[in-house]
Motif scaffolding. Structure first.
Motif, PDB file in Angstrom:
ATOM      1  N   GLY A 109       0.931  -1.152   0.029  1.00 27.86           N
ATOM      2  CA  GLY A 109      -0.109   0.127  -0.102  1.00 27.86           C
ATOM      3  C   GLY A 109       0.851   1.106   0.035  1.00 27.86           C
ATOM      4  N   PRO A 110       0.395   2.256  -0.231  1.00 26.89           N
ATOM      5  CA  PRO A 110       1.183   3.647   0.063  1.00 26.89           C
ATOM      6  C   PRO A 110       1.677   3.699   1.254  1.00 26.89           C
ATOM      7  N   ASP A 111       3.165   3.999   1.158  1.00 26.27           N
ATOM      8  CA  ASP A 111       3.668   4.139   2.520  1.00 26.27           C
ATOM      9  C   ASP A 111       5.018   4.987   2.398  1.00 26.27           C
ATOM     10  N   THR A 149      -8.716   2.425  -3.867  1.00 28.37           N
ATOM     11  CA  THR A 149      -8.499   3.795  -3.029  1.00 28.37           C
ATOM     12  C   THR A 149      -9.418   4.012  -2.121  1.00 28.37           C
ATOM     13  N   ARG A 150     -10.889   3.190  -2.161  1.00 30.10           N
ATOM     14  CA  ARG A 150     -11.583   3.445  -1.344  1.00 30.10           C
ATOM     15  C   ARG A 150     -11.516   2.714   0.084  1.00 30.10           C
ATOM     16  N   ARG A 151     -10.753   1.642  -0.105  1.00 31.66           N
ATOM     17  CA  ARG A 151     -10.274   0.660   1.200  1.00 31.66           C
ATOM     18  C   ARG A 151      -9.801   1.487   2.453  1.00 31.66           C
ATOM     19  N   ARG A 152     -10.281   1.190   3.661  1.00 30.31           N
ATOM     20  CA  ARG A 152      -9.923   1.827   4.832  1.00 30.31           C
ATOM     21  C   ARG A 152      -8.398   1.377   5.168  1.00 30.31           C
ATOM     22  N   THR A 153      -7.999   0.081   4.729  1.00 30.58           N
ATOM     23  CA  THR A 153      -6.682  -0.376   5.061  1.00 30.58           C
ATOM     24  C   THR A 153      -6.151  -0.499   3.595  1.00 30.58           C
ATOM     25  N   ARG A 154      -4.992   0.251   3.199  1.00 31.62           N
ATOM     26  CA  ARG A 154      -4.415   0.055   1.745  1.00 31.62           C
ATOM     27  C   ARG A 154      -3.417  -1.068   1.797  1.00 31.62           C
ATOM     28  N   ASN A 155      -3.410  -1.978   1.101  1.00 32.00           N
ATOM     29  CA  ASN A 155      -2.309  -3.105   1.077  1.00 32.00           C
ATOM     30  C   ASN A 155      -1.885  -3.340  -0.465  1.00 32.00           C
ATOM     31  N   LEU A 156      -2.728  -2.462  -1.363  1.00 29.97           N
ATOM     32  CA  LEU A 156      -2.015  -2.295  -2.889  1.00 29.97           C
ATOM     33  C   LEU A 156      -2.058  -0.902  -3.377  1.00 29.97           C
TER      34      LEU A 156
END
Length: 252
Positions: free
Chosen positions: A157-159, A183-190
């Motif tokens: 995810g973005p980091d 982009t609408r996911r609460r936790t970003r993993n991609l």
């Protein structure tokens, strides 16, 4: 110097004629592999028919990044190649995942395992694994030889760590899954291709290559979106594409 050959570029599962994540790095004859997802081993053997790699680094345990490592294990274990164990750099969960495929076989009979994250001397490289956010432990990989650096995110995810991972890299290989609703996911993993371009620009990378394309996605559109954010041309990972690594004149 060196070069990178794309073994596979798909995320999740391979499209026809393609493979999942994998890259073969050749530096003056030293052979390092980054990830071995679905259908990458036959492509690796097409480039290096003897299968004589010097080291392997795996970013995480998802099978689209590591499943063909088990094929390489069987090739060495049952093929009677002999020789020293193969250095393997990966999060510990990778071995746990592969051991489930063949519980009675000892993977460490073939692999000399070194855990990621961490920093190691690997042939001509300094190899560093940096933790990045994903559904499972994932280590972005940076390899440096002299003044030339290559960086690869695995899945993430973005980091903010991405800027450090790809800092001044000659080639920054970044996942651009562009999965619907990401982009609408609460936790970003991609990530999206636009985000890949953003983080490559933040890293001041010299070149950006997109990978981990979701099957069916428009790759040209992904490249255009990343280029708009990165500010210069972007490469799309394509099976058998060869990219030469080079030193840049930083004064320009």
């Amino acid at each position: 110097m060196g070069q990178v050959t794309v073994l596979g570029s798909c995320g999740a599962f391979p499209e026809p004629g393609r493979a999942c994540g994998g890259f073969a790095v050749d530096w003056d004859g030293y052979r390092l592999v980054l990830d071995l997802g679905y259908a990458t081993l036959p492509r690796l053997l097409a480039h290096w028919p003897d299968g004589a790699v010097d080291a392997v680094a795996i970013t995480h345990e998802h099978p689209d990044h590591c499943i063909d490592l088990h094929g390489l294990f069987r090739m060495r274990f049952y093929g009677g190649s002999g020789g020293p164990r193969l250095p393997l750099y990966c999060p510990p969960s990778v071995l746990d995942r592969l051991q489930g495929l063949e519980p009675d076989a000892d993977l460490t009979a073939v692999f000399d395992v070194h855990p990621l994250p961490g920093t190691y001397r690997v042939g001509p490289f300094e190899l560093t694994g940096m933790p990045l956010p994903h559904h499972v432990p994932n280590a972005g990989i940076r390899v440096r030889a002299g003044e030339i650096a290559l960086a690869y995110t695995g899945d993430t995810g973005p980091d903010p760590s991405l800027a450090e991972l790809g800092r001044d890299a000659d080639l920054f290989i970044v996942e651009a899954t562009d999965r619907d609703g990401e982009t609408r996911r609460r936790t970003r993993n991609l990530m999206t291709s636009t985000e890949a371009g953003y983080w490559a620009r933040r890293a001041d990378a010299r070149r950006l290559m997109l990978t981990h394309f979701w099957p069916g996605n428009d790759r040209a559109a992904a490249v255009a979106a990343a280029s708009a954010e990165f500010g210069q041309d972007v490469l799309a990972a394509e099976e058998d594409l060869v990219v030469r690594l080079r030193l840049w004149d930083r004064s320009r």
